[in-house]
Design a protein around this motif. Structure first.
Motif, PDB file in Angstrom:
ATOM      1  N   GLU A 153      -8.044  -4.415   4.595  1.00 43.58           N
ATOM      2  CA  GLU A 153      -7.259  -5.549   4.113  1.00 43.58           C
ATOM      3  C   GLU A 153      -6.488  -6.211   5.257  1.00 43.58           C
TER       4      GLU A 153
ATOM      5  N   GLN B 272      -6.800   6.051   1.979  1.00 44.69           N
ATOM      6  CA  GLN B 272      -5.835   4.959   1.827  1.00 44.69           C
ATOM      7  C   GLN B 272      -5.712   4.154   3.117  1.00 44.69           C
TER       8      GLN B 272
ATOM      9  N   HIS C  83       0.811  -1.217   0.000  1.00 44.72           N
ATOM     10  CA  HIS C  83       0.000   0.000   0.000  1.00 44.72           C
ATOM     11  C   HIS C  83       0.844   1.267   0.000  1.00 44.72           C
ATOM     12  N   ASN C  84       2.077   1.170   0.432  1.00 45.86           N
ATOM     13  CA  ASN C  84       2.935   2.352   0.538  1.00 45.86           C
ATOM     14  C   ASN C  84       4.351   1.977   0.102  1.00 45.86           C
TER      15      ASN C  84
ATOM     16  N   PHE D 241      -6.419   0.148   3.605  1.00 47.33           N
ATOM     17  CA  PHE D 241      -5.386  -0.693   4.220  1.00 47.33           C
ATOM     18  C   PHE D 241      -5.948  -1.433   5.424  1.00 47.33           C
TER      19      PHE D 241
END
Length: 256
Positions: A226, A219, A157-158, A223
């Motif tokens: 998930e 975001q 994600h990052n 995250f």
């Protein structure tokens, strides 16, 4: 990667496990954290180290550039029934008087500083024969454990986050101290397991540099969903015993 821990101050205060009591017991064997000592904690965040020393009778001044983090620290102090002198400032420019500290501590933050300038400032505010303590309390990723899986999710994600895969040991800080003229440099480390509920682990991860401190709120929400699914699928036990490592580098001031 732009980091703003103020954006995650509430999760940081609620979910991030502080240094264990055993850490402070170990430091006392070095003559650090004794009653009536003046301790300056730089990069204090929500005051994890500062509170630990205050409960042991130390006079503590705690420095951080984030006013939001210090507000959370003050609220936690009320529950712990301790009083700490918090100041908005940086490790490189504390604004404190020269030779005003018996001990300077930096917990989980040395890597964020301009380290040569921080060494100079620590030297300035330490008294003769005073000590610096650079400390870490890190999760440890091992093959198949929840930390490894979580780090992989953060990276997905990052991609700018590059703090995964670490072993919780920091020999490079010894070079910083040696270059700054500090002497009698010593280290210790040991492992502990910290229990987290699924909710607690999610909060702890949101409080990390790679998630709520650097991602947008949308975001972070994606995250977190998930991570929730990952925990339910691969680590369904209600309590996660998360592998951590305590590390400390201790050195005496160049002043004599």
């Amino acid at each position: 990667m732009k980091i703003d821990f103020g954006a995650t101050a509430s999760d940081y205060a609620k979910y991030r496990a502080g240094f264990p009591s055993s850490f402070f017991n170990r430091l006392s064997e070095y003559g650090i954290g004794l009653p009536a000592q003046t301790i300056i904690d730089i990069g204090t965040g929500t005051g994890t180290l500062a509170r630990g020393f205050a409960t042991r009778g130390c006079h503590v001044i705690a420095i951080d550039p984030s006013a939001a983090m210090l507000e959370q620290a003050k609220q936690l102090d009320q529950s712990a029934n301790v009083k700490i002198d918090y100041r908005v400032a940086t490790a490189e420019n504390t604004g404190l008087q020269e030779s005003s500290a018996d001990v300077v501590t930096a917990g989980q933050c040395w890597h964020w500083f301009d380290r040569p300038r921080a060494v100079e400032e620590v030297t300035r505010i330490l008294r003769a024969n005073g000590y610096i303590v650079i400390a870490h309390f890190d999760w440890i990723p091992l093959k198949g454990n929840v930390v490894e899986a979580t780090e992989q999710l953060i990276e997905a994600h990052n991609p700018a986050w590059n703090m995964g895969g670490r072993n919780g040991l920091y020999p490079m800080w010894l070079r910083d101290l040696g270059d700054g003229g500090f002497c009698e440099i010593q280290t210790f480390s040991y492992d502990v397991f910290v229990p987290y509920t699924h909710e607690g682990w999610r909060g702890r991860i949101r409080a990390s540099a790679g998630v709520k401190a650097s991602l947008t709120p949308d975001q972070v929400e994606v995250f977190d969903r998930e991570l929730t699914a990952l925990l339910q699928a691969k680590y369904p036990t209600p309590i996660l015993e998360v592998h951590h490592r305590v590390f400390a580098a201790i050195a005496k001031s160049p002043k004599s």
